[in-house]
Scaffold this active site. Structure first.
Site, short mmCIF file in Angstrom:
data_model
loop_
_atom_site.label_atom_id
_atom_site.label_comp_id
_atom_site.label_asym_id
_atom_site.label_seq_id
_atom_site.Cartn_x
_atom_site.Cartn_y
_atom_site.Cartn_z
N HIS A 72 0.85 -1.20 0.00
CA HIS A 72 0.00 0.00 0.00
C HIS A 72 0.88 1.24 0.00
CE1 HIS A 72 -3.95 -1.86 1.70
NE2 HIS A 72 -3.35 -2.66 0.84
N TYR A 201 -9.16 4.83 8.03
CA TYR A 201 -9.25 5.17 9.45
C TYR A 201 -10.32 6.26 9.58
CZ TYR A 201 -4.73 2.83 10.38
OH TYR A 201 -3.71 1.92 10.53
N PRO A 292 -3.48 -0.26 19.03
CA PRO A 292 -3.26 -0.68 17.65
C PRO A 292 -3.45 0.41 16.58
CG PRO A 292 -5.36 -1.52 18.46
CD PRO A 292 -4.68 -0.87 19.62
N LYS A 296 1.74 -0.35 15.17
CA LYS A 296 3.17 -0.39 15.52
C LYS A 296 3.62 -1.64 16.28
CE LYS A 296 4.62 3.42 13.78
NZ LYS A 296 4.56 2.89 12.43
N TYR A 384 4.14 6.64 10.41
CA TYR A 384 3.35 5.44 10.09
C TYR A 384 4.22 4.44 9.34
CZ TYR A 384 -0.83 2.74 8.85
OH TYR A 384 -1.77 1.75 8.72
C1 PHB Z 1 -5.15 -4.88 10.90
O1 PHB Z 1 -5.37 -5.08 9.70
O2 PHB Z 1 -5.27 -5.79 11.73
C2 PHB Z 1 -4.77 -3.53 11.38
C3 PHB Z 1 -4.51 -2.54 10.46
C4 PHB Z 1 -4.16 -1.27 10.90
C5 PHB Z 1 -4.10 -0.99 12.25
C6 PHB Z 1 -4.36 -1.99 13.17
C7 PHB Z 1 -4.70 -3.27 12.74
O3 PHB Z 1 -3.80 0.27 12.68
#
Ligand code: PHB
Ligand code: APR
Length: 399
Positions: A72, A201, A292, A296, A384
């Site tokens: 990505h 997000y 999460p 990280k 990120y």
């Molecule tokens: C996930 O796909 O499990 C995932 C992706 C992004 C995050 C946390 C978990 O910030």
């Protein structure tokens, strides 16, 4: 039994450390309390930073990730019903992230260790650490009812948050810093097509939502819920209607389908200082937990063991403990920056139902600023995608 480095825990930290040491000609044995099947099937995180992708490739365990993972170049941020793409690739001079589940990383590392005749002892119990303040530490454990002992030069405590290693650092030395958030994540695995080319997000009055992915057929999504919420109150219909309400935008639809797994986790930040006591070094979740939101956790575990590998390798080359004695300091500098970023992402994106209307407006204004300032977007992107190690920075490392 005897080895150079005794490793407790076959998570990403323990397995990658063992593999990196092997590439340097250093022997290790991993002791794991679960079975191989269990560690290879536990659903966890799924985003690899550029540095973790590079590490997997340089260590020769990246082939399947490059074939089956999803590269990505950015993420999408949504608030007030508007979605904005963050072009991280462009903002970081060509870096990317890889969506590849943690249990697949585990499978690749276990396969590599076993192929190289590395020793992983699964299904151990009663693991005990001894003499860690001496030059000859030992690990005792039970395997198939028999009492065993592993003598080593160093112990790497890669046994996660609940493992015994961190507890060996005396309380008078150990400083644990933590933050509990009033948020939980309800995570689902669903049989649907990929919802969006990149992760979404979303900040919403009803709470945060995250649209992620796993394979072309199975996706991973999350909803902010109260951490004390009972999963039994969340029918599949309720989950889909809540996800849809939080991520909908004009002209875009969230595909739904059967939910094959769901669970709720609470969110916290945690750091243990220092990460060394004598010949014991703790790494990964044993030493720190991040919420999460910044993706990280896995990446920090992989970063710690790269620092630790350097120190252990330096010791076996020169007998010098100097590098190892700076492990904690070097690792923690980067860990705190990841903690800061994870805390910032979490507080910026979640809805705090105890907030005043003033605080809510400041939060929306922050999202407005971040998505409209190139400087802010660059800062978000470089964090990120993963910050450099101390030795990669331009300023000279004084150790
Ligand atoms: C996930 O796909 O499990 C995932 C992706 C992004 C995050 C946390 C978990 O910030
Ligand atoms: N004896 C032996 N093994 C143990 C013990 C014990 N007493 N306690 C825990 N373990 C094992 C666990 O079964 C697990 O396989 O240690 C391993 C720790 O692995 P992780 O929890 O995956 O931790 P780490 O390798 O630091 O990786 C961090 O995992 O939790 C996720 O989000 C987190 O992505 C991050 C990553």
């Amino acid at each position: 039994m005897k080895t150079q480095v005794g490793i407790i825990g076959a998570g990403p930290a323990g397995l990658m450390l063992s593999h990196l040491l092997h590439l340097e000609g250093i022997e290790s044995v991993i002791l794991e309390c679960r079975t191989r099947e269990e560690i290879e099937s536990t659903i966890r995180a799924g985003v690899l930073e550029q540095g973790t992708v590079d590490l997997m490739n340089e260590a020769g365990v990246g082939d399947r990730m490059m074939r089956e993972g999803h590269l990505h170049h950015g993420i999408e941020l949504q608030y007030s019903g508007i979605r904005q793409r963050v072009n991280m690739h462009e903002l970081t001079g060509g870096k990317s992230i890889m969506v590849y589940p943690q249990h697949e990383v585990i499978k690749d590392l276990v396969a590599a260790r076993l192929e190289a005749r590395g020793e992983i002892i699964f299904g151990v119990s009663d693991v005990g650490l001894h003499d860690v303040e001496t030059n000859s530490p030992r690990i005792t454990f039970l395997k198939d009812g028999a009492e065993m002992e592993l003598a080593c030069d160093f112990i790497a405590g890669c046994d996660g948050y609940h493992g015994p290693s961190r507890q060996m650092i005396p309380e008078s030395v150990r400083n644990e810093k933590k933050q509990i958030y009033p948020f939980g994540w309800l995570g689902v695995l669903a049989k649907t097509p990929i919802a969006n080319p990149e992760l979404i997000y979303a900040n919403h009055d009803r709470g945060f939502a995250l649209i992620s992915q796993r394979t072309p057929e199975i996706q991973r999504h999350y909803l902010q819920v109260d951490p004390t919420e009972d999963i039994a109150n969340w029918s599949d219909d309720r989950i889909w209607s809540e996800l849809t309400a939080r991520v909908e935008t004009d002209g875009w639809e969230l595909p739904d389908g059967p939910i094959i797994q769901k669970n709720i986790v609470s969110m916290r930040s945690f750091v243990c200082e220092p990460m060394q006591y004598g010949r014991l070094f703790i790494a990964g979740d044993a030493a720190h937990i991040v919420p999460p939101t910044g993706a990280k956790g896995l990446n920090l575990a992989m970063a710690d063991v790269q620092v630790l590998k350097r120190g252990i390798t330096a010791f076996y080359q020169s007998g010098d403990m100097n590098w190892l004695n700076h492990y904690s300091e070097v690792a923690l500098r980067r860990i705190w920056k990841a903690q800061r970023f994870s805390y910032w992402m979490t507080t910026m994106l979640h809805t705090n139902f105890n907030h005043t209307s003033f605080e809510r407006s400041v939060q929306l204004s922050e999202l407005d600023y971040v998505t409209s300032s190139r400087a802010a977007l660059t800062s978000l992107s470089e964090n990120y995608i993963g910050l450099p190690f101390e030795w990669e920075k331009e300023r000279t490392l004084q150790i």
